[in-house]
Each structure stands twice: as structure tokens, then as C-alpha cells.
Design a protein around this motif. Structure first.
Motif, PDB file in Angstrom:
ATOM      1  N   ARG A  65      48.413  32.875  35.496  1.00  0.00           N
ATOM      2  CA  ARG A  65      49.145  33.029  36.748  1.00  0.00           C
ATOM      3  C   ARG A  65      48.658  34.247  37.539  1.00  0.00           C
ATOM      4  O   ARG A  65      49.141  34.523  38.613  1.00  0.00           O
ATOM      5  N   THR A  66      47.734  35.009  36.976  1.00  0.00           N
ATOM      6  CA  THR A  66      47.153  36.136  37.691  1.00  0.00           C
ATOM      7  C   THR A  66      45.640  36.043  37.621  1.00  0.00           C
ATOM      8  O   THR A  66      45.088  35.524  36.655  1.00  0.00           O
ATOM      9  N   ALA A  67      44.980  36.530  38.654  1.00  0.00           N
ATOM     10  CA  ALA A  67      43.522  36.497  38.700  1.00  0.00           C
ATOM     11  C   ALA A  67      43.002  37.911  38.891  1.00  0.00           C
ATOM     12  O   ALA A  67      43.502  38.658  39.735  1.00  0.00           O
ATOM     13  N   GLU A  68      42.052  38.310  38.094  1.00  0.00           N
ATOM     14  CA  GLU A  68      41.481  39.638  38.231  1.00  0.00           C
ATOM     15  C   GLU A  68      40.770  39.757  39.571  1.00  0.00           C
ATOM     16  O   GLU A  68      39.981  38.899  39.948  1.00  0.00           O
ATOM     17  N   THR A  69      41.056  40.844  40.256  1.00  0.00           N
ATOM     18  CA  THR A  69      40.422  41.062  41.553  1.00  0.00           C
ATOM     19  C   THR A  69      38.909  41.195  41.388  1.00  0.00           C
ATOM     20  O   THR A  69      38.131  40.555  42.082  1.00  0.00           O
ATOM     21  N   ILE A  70      38.487  42.023  40.479  1.00  0.00           N
ATOM     22  CA  ILE A  70      37.061  42.217  40.223  1.00  0.00           C
ATOM     23  C   ILE A  70      36.733  41.428  38.964  1.00  0.00           C
ATOM     24  O   ILE A  70      37.139  41.794  37.869  1.00  0.00           O
ATOM     25  N   LYS A  71      36.040  40.340  39.119  1.00  0.00           N
ATOM     26  CA  LYS A  71      35.804  39.413  38.022  1.00  0.00           C
ATOM     27  C   LYS A  71      35.220  40.121  36.804  1.00  0.00           C
ATOM     28  O   LYS A  71      34.113  40.664  36.847  1.00  0.00           O
ATOM     29  N   ASN A  72      35.987  40.167  35.708  1.00  0.00           N
ATOM     30  CA  ASN A  72      35.561  40.742  34.442  1.00  0.00           C
ATOM     31  C   ASN A  72      35.135  42.198  34.554  1.00  0.00           C
ATOM     32  O   ASN A  72      34.326  42.684  33.777  1.00  0.00           O
ATOM     33  N   GLY A  73      35.667  42.935  35.555  1.00  0.00           N
ATOM     34  CA  GLY A  73      35.363  44.352  35.657  1.00  0.00           C
ATOM     35  C   GLY A  73      33.931  44.659  36.034  1.00  0.00           C
ATOM     36  O   GLY A  73      33.406  45.726  35.692  1.00  0.00           O
ATOM     37  N   ILE A  74      33.276  43.751  36.763  1.00  0.00           N
ATOM     38  CA  ILE A  74      31.870  43.949  37.116  1.00  0.00           C
ATOM     39  C   ILE A  74      31.723  44.941  38.260  1.00  0.00           C
ATOM     40  O   ILE A  74      30.819  45.774  38.268  1.00  0.00           O
ATOM     41  N   ILE A  75      32.622  44.849  39.258  1.00  0.00           N
ATOM     42  CA  ILE A  75      32.559  45.726  40.412  1.00  0.00           C
ATOM     43  C   ILE A  75      33.705  46.727  40.328  1.00  0.00           C
ATOM     44  O   ILE A  75      34.836  46.338  40.037  1.00  0.00           O
ATOM     45  N   PRO A  76      33.474  48.008  40.571  1.00  0.00           N
ATOM     46  CA  PRO A  76      34.562  48.993  40.531  1.00  0.00           C
ATOM     47  C   PRO A  76      35.621  48.708  41.583  1.00  0.00           C
ATOM     48  O   PRO A  76      35.336  48.130  42.634  1.00  0.00           O
ATOM     49  N   SER A 120      27.256  36.037  37.546  1.00  0.00           N
ATOM     50  CA  SER A 120      26.009  36.535  38.116  1.00  0.00           C
ATOM     51  C   SER A 120      26.130  36.709  39.623  1.00  0.00           C
ATOM     52  O   SER A 120      25.605  37.676  40.196  1.00  0.00           O
ATOM     53  N   ALA A 121      26.823  35.773  40.272  1.00  0.00           N
ATOM     54  CA  ALA A 121      27.005  35.868  41.716  1.00  0.00           C
ATOM     55  C   ALA A 121      27.841  37.084  42.096  1.00  0.00           C
ATOM     56  O   ALA A 121      27.539  37.785  43.070  1.00  0.00           O
ATOM     57  N   VAL A 122      28.887  37.369  41.317  1.00  0.00           N
ATOM     58  CA  VAL A 122      29.712  38.543  41.585  1.00  0.00           C
ATOM     59  C   VAL A 122      28.886  39.817  41.399  1.00  0.00           C
ATOM     60  O   VAL A 122      29.023  40.786  42.165  1.00  0.00           O
ATOM     61  N   ALA A 123      28.017  39.830  40.390  1.00  0.00           N
ATOM     62  CA  ALA A 123      27.147  40.988  40.195  1.00  0.00           C
ATOM     63  C   ALA A 123      26.211  41.167  41.382  1.00  0.00           C
ATOM     64  O   ALA A 123      25.981  42.300  41.836  1.00  0.00           O
ATOM     65  N   GLY A 124      25.669  40.067  41.902  1.00  0.00           N
ATOM     66  CA  GLY A 124      24.800  40.154  43.080  1.00  0.00           C
ATOM     67  C   GLY A 124      25.532  40.684  44.288  1.00  0.00           C
ATOM     68  O   GLY A 124      24.998  41.499  45.056  1.00  0.00           O
ATOM     69  N   VAL A 125      26.777  40.234  44.456  1.00  0.00           N
ATOM     70  CA  VAL A 125      27.604  40.736  45.553  1.00  0.00           C
ATOM     71  C   VAL A 125      27.858  42.234  45.375  1.00  0.00           C
ATOM     72  O   VAL A 125      27.842  43.015  46.344  1.00  0.00           O
ATOM     73  N   GLY A 126      28.093  42.650  44.144  1.00  0.00           N
ATOM     74  CA  GLY A 126      28.332  44.064  43.875  1.00  0.00           C
ATOM     75  C   GLY A 126      27.138  44.925  44.227  1.00  0.00           C
ATOM     76  O   GLY A 126      27.297  46.013  44.798  1.00  0.00           O
ATOM     77  N   ALA A 132      23.366  48.977  43.064  1.00  0.00           N
ATOM     78  CA  ALA A 132      23.191  48.613  41.661  1.00  0.00           C
ATOM     79  C   ALA A 132      23.760  49.668  40.718  1.00  0.00           C
ATOM     80  O   ALA A 132      24.217  49.363  39.614  1.00  0.00           O
ATOM     81  N   ALA A 133      23.752  50.928  41.135  1.00  0.00           N
ATOM     82  CA  ALA A 133      24.209  52.000  40.255  1.00  0.00           C
ATOM     83  C   ALA A 133      25.699  51.900  39.958  1.00  0.00           C
ATOM     84  O   ALA A 133      26.166  52.426  38.933  1.00  0.00           O
ATOM     85  N   ASN A 134      26.455  51.265  40.843  1.00  0.00           N
ATOM     86  CA  ASN A 134      27.905  51.184  40.675  1.00  0.00           C
ATOM     87  C   ASN A 134      28.379  49.890  40.027  1.00  0.00           C
ATOM     88  O   ASN A 134      29.587  49.685  39.856  1.00  0.00           O
ATOM     89  N   VAL A 135      27.462  48.999  39.690  1.00  0.00           N
ATOM     90  CA  VAL A 135      27.817  47.760  38.999  1.00  0.00           C
ATOM     91  C   VAL A 135      27.877  48.035  37.499  1.00  0.00           C
ATOM     92  O   VAL A 135      27.053  48.767  36.952  1.00  0.00           O
TER      93      VAL A 135
END
Length: 614
Positions: A65-76, A120-126, A132-135
Motif C-alpha cells: 500500500r506504499t511505494a518507495e519514492t526513490i526506488k530501492n534507495g538508488i537516488i538520495p 537500471s532506468a532509475v539509476a540512469g535518471v539519477g 553519478a557520484a550521488n547515485v
């Protein structure tokens, strides 16, 4: 930003969220059900029905019922600087890249993980947003990219080990006996106990985050799982064993499916009629009563050889009359004077195979038969599609085209596609693979087909409850930012209607396009049967449970693929596994990471930094 300032982004994001869910059903779910269909435990149509029911139930009843804002903690969390518009754009770009890549792969029958594609797409967006240093490239408590991609090779290998262990237990207990049928019947409650326990654990740890069962004490979890497994074992001993005993050992053809309710009374029921062999389905991959395979050569006159390439173009759906055909009987007298053509090409053999299926569909009395005949009798005219007569014909053919698109998969011959076409390298390869796999009696395999139905339905339920987050997570964030005008910082509430919409979309993907993935999985890797298939599914389920305990995300599809290879190797030779197909699968998994990530990063970079007027 005020609510609805970026409605166009929400609309685009909604479209790609639906496309991602559709691809999830056509690719991931189709791969999960390919094992059961390949084993002939259930038909493709039954898989579509059961998949729709359990995927939807899992998503709506116990889905997250909840969705993580940053998928799996990839983006700060600070990446978007409380800018709801940028957040909406980021997740829209991620969904667009991931869904487009998986759609292309599905179109070309390449199985990939929708989970890894989106990650992978979320990482690319990040990278495009904060650099890249903040991903989070490292482990990051099991939520970083390092933890996610660690399962890329670990999970299939571990699943292969678990699947092989379970199948070897069945093989040593039942298959290697001189008279395996009684052993299969009397030991079936034990394997129902294993399946019931594993399935319960799957729901507790992977399929029900909303119920919070995984937060209960270990004693509670053990009591629930063992109690459920023991209950399934007891029910199978009371109802299943007498029923399958009457069918396979007594060989009583008078036993109907509903008579399982008699329970132990079936042991004393007089035999109505004894058959030479038990009345059970034939689980052989290549059926003995199938028509002969397509010829590898054909005898054609010079006149008929001319224009074959043009005729082959008509082998599309609904154009069966233009497909190449054998010489009519009236020409038999002239065969002596005809030239013998070279062996048919790969393209010709595939066209002939499609034509045989289309001819069968043309005789169907249902909607698919009507649509195929309508397309056949109303072909497009000469010239380009924009010619007036072709535009009119296109409008006239549209209802039939839609009908074929919706129903073609339900009538597709999955097993024929998996075994390959005779005369092609692929057909020869699969014949070699099947030749190195031992075939077991149908009476024995029939026992394990029921176990496999249980494991398949539970896996589908857990998939609907858990993996729907791949699509609903980003969509929920986009919807929250759009409706409130504020960036979501921690978690976004997921309305039930979003879960329901995406669950139905996943099922729609399985119904209409799942055959395109299923035809290259299952028997395309190794020989399948119910005892093998149930071992594969239980091995994959155990692997997912192990990874879940350590908070490591893993692809269910990769686990079932690894378990398939592990069980295939139990035949005692590497030749029993089609490693060419396995290599292509691994290549598609690896390519997903840079391609999906690059696509998403490029899209985000272009839109975020596009020139604009002040």
C-alpha cells in the motif's frame, strides 16, 4: 507548483506505467507460467485464467500500500530539491525507458527482467539528475545497485541447486523404482507437504507486506507454515491419494474428476471398467499422435519455384491463401519432368509452420475463426496504404484485426514452437536436447501435475502482490506529486484503484502477448514434465525466500530460469540443456542494465536541460 500544473507529464507517465505493467505480464509473468504450460500440467488458456485470477488477487488483497519514492534507495532523497515537477519528470522518464526496452525485447521474444530494467532506468535518471557520484552504487543496506545486481548471477545458480535437489529427491524416491507408479501415489502427501510449506512461506515473506506476517515472531511463522503444510498434506492423503490410486493403479476409467470428494471410499468402490492403461493425459513434449513434421525439401516445378518469395510474404495472419502450398494431385503425372528444388530455406519452413496454424484457425467456429476468414476474404488492394480503396478496406478490416490481436495468443501452439521446426538448426538442436532426457510414465507425471498447479498459483499470487510495485511505485509517486503539488520525500500512498488497474493490465499482457515469450522458454531450455516442473517452481520459490530474508531484491524470472537449468542437468549430461538459449537469456539480462539506464538518462538529461525562454 500547484496541483495539475503538469497534467501532461502525469498523462504520459500513466501511459508508460500501463505499458510497463503490460510488459510485466507479457514478459515476466509469461516466463513464470511457461514451466507449467511446458510440462502440460495446465494448458495455455488455463494459465491465462489462473494467472489473471491470482495476479489480481495478490495485488489487490495483500499488495503493498506504499511505494518507495526513490526506488530501492538508488537516488538520495535530496535529489529533487522538493521540486514536484522534476520528480514527476524523473519517474516518467524511467518508466518510458524501462517499458520501451522491455516492449522491444518482448516483440523479439527476448526474456528480460522488468525489475532490473526499471532499476537500471532509475539509476540512469539519477545520473542525469544529481550526477553519478550521488547515485548509490554500493550495497546501501541491501537497497543499493551493488546489492541488486549481486543477484543477477547468484540467484539463478542458487535456484538451480535447490531445483536440482528437489528433483533428485523425486528421482531417487520414485523414478528409479522398478514400479514407480505406487511409489508416486503413496509418497505424494510428502511432496504436498513440501509444496504447501514453501507456498505458505512465499506468501508470508514475499507476498504479503501489507499483512505484516513477516514481522511476527519466528515461532509464529514456523507454526503457521508447518501447520498449513501439514494441513495440505492431510487433505491430499484423504482426498487426493484415493482418487489418483483409482485412476493410475486400479486404472478405473469410470472415475470422474469430482469423485475425489469420496475420499477413502474410493478404495472400496467397485471397478466399473479396467483399461489397458490409466486414463491420464499424455505429458510427452512431442506427442505421438501429432501429424508429421514439415518437410525439409519440396518438389516444385520451375514455374512454381518462381515467385516463392512473393508468396511467402502472404503468410501473415489472415493471408493463408497466398502462402506456399504443395502441388495439387492433378499435377502428379508431371512430377517426373519437374525439377527437384533445393531444401527449403529457414524462412520458408517458418512460413509453412505459420500457414499450418492459420489453416487450423480458419476452421475455428469461434470469433478467431471469423476474424481470420474475414481478413482472408478482404485483403488489402494494390498500392500504398494511403490509397483511398486501401483506407476503406483498412477501416473494414479493423474489427477483425483487433479480434485477432486479442485472441491469437490463446490459440497459439506453444509446444510446437518450443520444440522447433523440423529441418531447421533449432529443431535439430531441440531433438538432441530431448534425446538426452529420460521420459517417465504418464501415470507418475500425472501425480506431480497437481503439485505443480499448487506451486504455480501460489507463485502467481506472490508475484502479483510483490512485483506489481515495479509499475505502481513510480506511478504512485507521479500521481501523488501531480495531485498535491508537492514532491514526495519518503513514501507515497498507493490507492487500491491503482493496484487494480495495473493488476488487470498485467493480466492483459499475459493474455494477449505472453505467448511470444512463452514459446522460447520452458521446453526451449530443457525437457519438461510435471515432476521436473514442480521441482523448478519450488526451487525458484525457495531462492526468492532466501534472498528476501537478507533484504536482497531478486528477479523471480531469473530464479525460475536457473532452476530450469539445474533440473535439466539432473539428466546426467550437459547435452540435456540448450545452452545456446541460456546464453541468449544471460546476454539479454546483462544488456538490460546499460541500455535501460542510458535511455532513461538521455531522456532525463534532454528534458531537464532543454533550452527554454525565460
Amino acid at each position: 507548483m500547484t496541483p495539475h500544473d503538469y497534467s501532461y507529464i502525469f498523462a504520459i507517465g500513466t501511459f508508460f506505467a500501463l505499458l510497463d505493467a503490460y510488459n510485466n505480464g507479457a514478459n515476466d509473468v509469461a516466463n513464470s507460467w511457461a514451466t507449467s504450460v511446458s510440462s502440460r500440467s495446465i494448458s495455455y488458456r488455463q494459465a491465462m485464467i489462473l494467472g489473471t485470477i491470482f495476479e489480481t488477487l495478490g495485488a489487490i488483497t495483500v499488495g503493498a500500500r506504499t511505494a518507495e519514492t526513490i526506488k530501492n534507495g538508488i537516488i538520495p532523497l535530496t535529489a529533487f530539491h522538493d521540486n514536484a515537477g522534476v520528480q514527476m519528470l524523473a519517474f516518467t522518464c524511467a518508466l518510458a525507458a524501462a517499458s520501451s526496452w522491455v516492449m522491444w525485447c518482448t516483440r523479439h521474444s527476448a526474456h528480460v527482467s522488468s525489475t532490473y530494467s526499471l532499476v537500471s532506468a532509475v539509476a540512469g535518471v539519477g545520473v542525469a539528475t544529481v550526477g553519478a557520484a550521488n547515485v548509490q552504487w554500493g550495497w546501501n543496506g541491501g537497497k543499493g545497485l551493488g546489492a541488486i545486481f549481486a543477484g543477477l548471477f547468484m540467484a539463478p545458480a542458487i535456484a538451480g541447486g535447490f531445483g536440482a535437489t528437489i528433483f533428485m529427491l523425486i528421482k531417487l524416491t520414485v523414478h528409479m523404482r522398478k514400479n514407480p507408479v505406487p511409489w508416486a501415489v503413496w509418497t505424494s502427501p510428502f511432496f504436498f507437504l513440501i509444496a504447501g510449506t514453501i507456498c505458505t512461506l512465499s506468501i508470508v515473506y514475499k507476498g504479503s507486506p501489507n499483512l505484516g506476517l513477516n514481522k511476527k515472531s519466528p515461532e509464529y511463522v514456523v507454526a503457521v507454515t508447518l501447520g498449513t503444510g501439514a494441513g495440505v498434506c492431510l487433505l491430499s492423503a484423504i482426498f487426493f491419494v484415493p482418487f489418483v490410486h483409482a485412476k493410475t493403479i486400479k486404472k478405473d476409467v469410470g472415475v470422474k474428476w469430482w469423485m475425489f470428494v469420496y475420499g477413502p471410499l474410493l478404495f472400496k468402490r467397485p471397478v466399473v471398467a479396467v483399461a489397458d492403461r490409466a486414463n491420464v493425459p499424455n505429458y510427452a513434449v512431442v506427442q505421438e499422435d501429432e501429424p508429421e513434421q514439415l518437410p525439409t525439401t519440396a518438389t516444385r516445378s520451375p514455374a512454381e519455384s518462381v515467385g516463392d518469395d512473393e508468396n511467402l510474404k502472404g503468410a501473415e495472419i489472415g493471408d493463408a491463401p497466398n502462402a506456399p502450398h504443395a502441388l495439387p494431385a492433378s499435377h502428379e503425372k508431371s512430377l517426373a519432368a519437374a525439377e527437384v528444388a533445393p531444401p527449403l530455406t529457414y524462412k520458408e519452413l517458418n512460413a509453412l509452420s505459420d500457414r499450418r496454424l492459420h489453416e487450423k484457425l480458419l476452421k475455428n467456429r469461434g470469433p478467431i475463426g471469423w476474424a481470420m476468414r474475414w481478413l482472408r476474404d478482404n485483403p488489402m488492394g494494390p498500392g500504398q496504404i494511403y490509397e483511398l480503396q486501401n483506407l476503406k478496406m483498412l477501416f473494414k478490416r479493423f474489427p477483425a484485426q483487433v479480434t485477432v490481436a486479442l485472441l491469437y495468443g490463446a490459440h497459439y501452439d506453444i509446444h510446437a514452437a518450443q520444440t522447433g521446426i523440423s529441418g531447421t538448426p533449432e529443431g535439430a538442436r531441440m531433438a538432441r536436447v530431448y534425446a538426452h532426457a529420460e521420459k517417465y510414465p504418464n501415470e507418475v507425471e500425472h501425480t506431480y501435475s497437481f503439485v505443480q498447479v499448487l506451486t504455480a498459483c501460489t507463485a502467481s499470487f506472490a508475484h502479483g502482490a510483490n512485483d506489481i510495485g515495479n509499475s505502481v511505485g513510480p506511478w504512485a509517486v507521479i500521481y501523488s506529486a501531480w495531485s498535491t503539488g508537492k514532491a514526495t520525500t519518503a513514501s507515497a500512498s498507493v490507492p487500491v484503484w491503482q493496484l487494480a488497474v495495473l493488476a488487470l493490465t498485467i493480466s492483459f499482457g499475459l493474455l494477449t502477448y505472453g505467448y511470444n515469450i512463452m514459446k522460447v522458454m520452458g521446453n526451449k531450455i530443457t525437457y519438461h514434465s510435471p515432476s521436473r516442473g514442480s521441482s523448478m517452481e519450488m526451487g525458484a520459490a525457495i531462492t526468492v525466500l532466501v534472498f528476501s530474508q537478507y533484504s536482497l531484491p531478486v528477479s523471480t524470472s531469473m530464479c525460475i530460469t536457473g532452476a530450469t537449468v539445474g533440473v535439466g542437468l539432473c539428466n546426467g549430461t550437459l547435452k540435456a540443456v540448450n545452452f545456446q538459449r541460456v546464453g541468449l537469456l544471460a546476454l539479454s539480462w546483462i544488456l538490460t542494465i546499460p541500455i535501460a539506464g542510458t535511455l532513461a538518462g538521455v531522456l532525463m538529461g534532454l528534458f531537464l536541460n532543454a533550452p527554454h525562454f525565460a
